[in-house]
Design a protein around this motif. Structure first.
Motif, PDB file in Angstrom:
ATOM      1  N   SER A  44      11.746  41.508 134.868  1.00 60.20           N
ATOM      2  CA  SER A  44      11.955  40.624 133.713  1.00 60.20           C
ATOM      3  C   SER A  44      10.802  40.618 132.722  1.00 60.20           C
ATOM      4  CB  SER A  44      12.172  39.191 134.202  1.00 60.20           C
ATOM      5  OG  SER A  44      11.007  38.704 134.851  1.00 60.20           O
ATOM      6  N   GLU A  47       9.434  37.147 132.134  1.00 60.83           N
ATOM      7  CA  GLU A  47      10.202  36.209 131.323  1.00 60.83           C
ATOM      8  C   GLU A  47      11.141  35.415 132.236  1.00 60.83           C
ATOM      9  OE1 GLU A  47       9.855  35.483 128.238  1.00 60.83           O
ATOM     10  OE2 GLU A  47       8.385  37.031 127.735  1.00 60.83           O
ATOM     11  N   ALA A  50      15.008  35.582 131.450  1.00 60.34           N
ATOM     12  CA  ALA A  50      15.614  36.892 131.239  1.00 60.34           C
ATOM     13  C   ALA A  50      17.018  36.931 131.824  1.00 60.34           C
ATOM     14  CB  ALA A  50      14.752  37.978 131.869  1.00 60.34           C
ATOM     15  N   THR A  58      19.742  37.104 136.725  1.00 59.69           N
ATOM     16  CA  THR A  58      19.091  36.134 135.839  1.00 59.69           C
ATOM     17  C   THR A  58      17.740  35.750 136.422  1.00 59.69           C
ATOM     18  OG1 THR A  58      21.245  35.248 135.206  1.00 59.69           O
ATOM     19  CG2 THR A  58      19.348  33.874 134.722  1.00 59.69           C
ATOM     20  N   GLN A  62      15.462  38.433 138.592  1.00 59.60           N
ATOM     21  CA  GLN A  62      16.798  38.985 138.340  1.00 59.60           C
ATOM     22  C   GLN A  62      17.706  38.890 139.573  1.00 59.60           C
ATOM     23  OE1 GLN A  62      17.900  40.566 134.928  1.00 59.60           O
ATOM     24  NE2 GLN A  62      16.580  38.768 134.895  1.00 59.60           N
TER      25      GLN A  62
END
Length: 377
Positions: A44, A47, A50, A58, A62
Motif C-alpha cells: 500500500s 497508505e 489504500a 483494502t 491489502q
C-alpha cells in the motif's frame, strides 16, 4: 565545530504514526518489524486507506474480505476484540459471514486502522510461517512468507514446489484467480504470462535479507516436522533461487572489492617494484618522509645519472648497477629539479647555480586576492 561534537539542541524527527503502528504490531505478535514494514510498503506504500481496483483488498496490508474475517475470528479474542470475532460465523459453503450488516461493515473498516491491521498482519505472518514450515519441512524465509501473504499458505507451498519440479509452467494457469487480481505480478509489460519460477522471483525479491520474526523459536518449534530436532530444522538452509547468482564461486571477482579479508599482497608485482625500488644510498622510497619525494618518487634518467656522477665525484662507494627491470606499468610523474634537495652535489654545475639563484618557490595561489569585497559587477 559540529564535525566532532554534538550540538546542544537537536531537532526531533516527527514520528510516522503508521510506522509506529507497525512497530507495535510486530512487538505484540512477535513478527519481524522489517518484514511487516516491507510488506506494507509493497502492498500500500504505507497508505492506510489504500484500495485495490481489481479485488476487495483494502488497507495497509491489502487484506481481502475473507482473509480479514478469518484472521479476525481466530486472533480477535487474543487482541481484545472478542466482540468482533464472535460476530463472524461460517456458512454451509465454508465462507465467513456476519449476519448484522452494520457490524460486518464495522469489522471490515478496521482494515483501515493501522494499529489493528498491523497486529492482524503480524498474527497472519506467524500463522503462515507455521503452516508453510510444516508443509515444506524447513523454515521459510521472508520472501516465501510474503508469497503466503499474497497466495495463502497452501498456495505458497504449491508455488514453491512447482517452481522446483516444473519451473517453466505458467503461473497464471495454476493460480487463475490470483492472476486476475494481480496482473502486474503474473504478467510482464508485454502481456506475456510469467512462469512459476519468475513469479516466485518477483514476489520474493522485495523481501530478500529481511528478518522474519523477532523471536522465531516458537515458530520453529510448532512448524518443524515430527522427529526433527529444532537445531537441524533451524539450520537447514532455505532454497532461494533468486540468489543463485550470489552463490559461492560466482562472485570471486568482487571478493577483493567488498572484503577486508584475504591476501595483503599488492595488486601487481610491477607496482610493488615501482614504489619500493631502493634509491641511491640504500634508502627506500616508501620510507622517505620528504613530501616531495613521496609525490614525485621517480627522479628521471637524467636526475639518476647526475646523482651517480655527483656521488662518484664526492668519492662515495657505489653499489653494483642492477639491470633495469622492464615494466609496462605507467610511471608516476618525474620530480622537478628544484625539488631534488635530497642529495647536494659536491661540485655545483651551471644548472644547479641557476636553480639556486632563482627565487624561492611560492606556495599555492591565494585566490582571495581575486575576490572583490563589497562590490558587484
Amino acid at each position: 565545530m559540529f564535525l566532532f561534537s554534538t550540538p546542544s539542541t537537536r531537532e526531533t524527527t516527527p514520528v510516522n504514526p503508521v510506522v509506529s503502528a507497525i512497530k507495535q504490531g510486530a512487538d505484540r505478535t512477535g513478527a519481524g518489524f522489517d518484514y511487516l514494514l516491507k510488506t506494507a510498503q509493497r502492498e500500500s506504500s504505507l497508505e492506510p486507506d489504500a484500495k485495490a481496483r481489481t479485488s476487495s483488498a483494502t488497507g495497509l496490508f491489502q487484506f481481502i474480505e475473507q482473509t480479514w474475517l478469518s484472521i479476525m475470528r481466530q486472533e480477535g479474542p487474543k487482541q481484545g476484540m472478542a466482540n468482533y470475532a464472535g460476530a463472524i460465523s461460517e456458512s454451509e459453503n465454508g465462507r465467513l459471514t456476519v449476519s448484522d450488516p452494520a457490524m460486518r461493515e464495522k469489522i471490515l473498516q478496521l482494515r483501515n486502522d493501522p494499529q489493528v491491521a498491523a497486529v492482524m498482519a503480524g498474527a497472519l505472518t506467524q500463522k503462515n510461517g507455521e503452516q508453510l514450515g510444516a508443509a515444506l519441512g524447513r523454515q521459510p524465509h521472508a520472501g516465501e512468507l510474503y508469497i503466503a501473504h499474497v497466495l495463502g499458505a497452501r498456495g505458497a507451498s504449491d508455488l514453491i514446489r512447482t517452481a522446483s519440479s516444473d519451473p517453466g509452467r505458467s503461473a497464471a494457469s495454476q493460480f487463475p484467480e490470483a492472476a486476475a487480481a494481480n496482473k502486474a505480478i503474473f504478467f510482464d509489460k508485454s502481456g506475456r504470462a510469467r512462469s512459476v519460477q519468475e513469479v516466485y522471483g518477483v514476489l520474493a525479491a522485495s523481501h530478500a535479507n529481511t528478518q522474519v520474526a523477532a523471536s522465531s523459536g516458537a515458530m520453529l518449534a510448532q512448524a518443524r516436522p515430527n522427529g526433527t530436532s529444532a537445531t537441524a530444522y533451524a539450520s537447514e538452509p532455505a532454497v532461494v533461487p533468486i540468489a543463485a547468482a550470489l552463490a559461492p564461486g560466482r562472485a570471486k571477482g568482487l571478493i577483493g572489492l567488498f572484503s577486508t579479508e584475504g591476501p595483503r599482497t599488492p595488486v601487481s608485482r610491477a607496482v610493488a617494484d615501482l614504489w619500493t625500488t631502493p634509491r641511491s644510498g640504500g634508502a627506500s622510497r616508501a620510507a622517505d618522509a620528504d613530501p616531495a619525494t613521496r609525490y614525485f618518487p621517480r627522479r628521471g634518467a637524467a636526475a639518476e645519472g647526475e646523482a651517480v656522477a655527483n656521488a662518484a665525484a664526492a668519492g662515495e662507494p657505489q653499489a653494483a648497477t642492477q639491470a633495469p627491470v622492464a615494466m609496462r606499468a605507467p610511471l608516476p610523474p618525474a620530480r622537478p629539479r628544484e625539488l631534488a634537495a635530497d642529495s647536494q652535489p659536491a661540485v655545483a654545475t651551471v644548472a644547479d647555480k641557476a636553480v639556486r639563484s632563482s627565487p624561492a618557490r611560492r606556495g599555492p595561489l591565494d585566490l582571495s586576492t581575486f575576490m572583490t569585497h563589497g562590490r558587484r559587477g
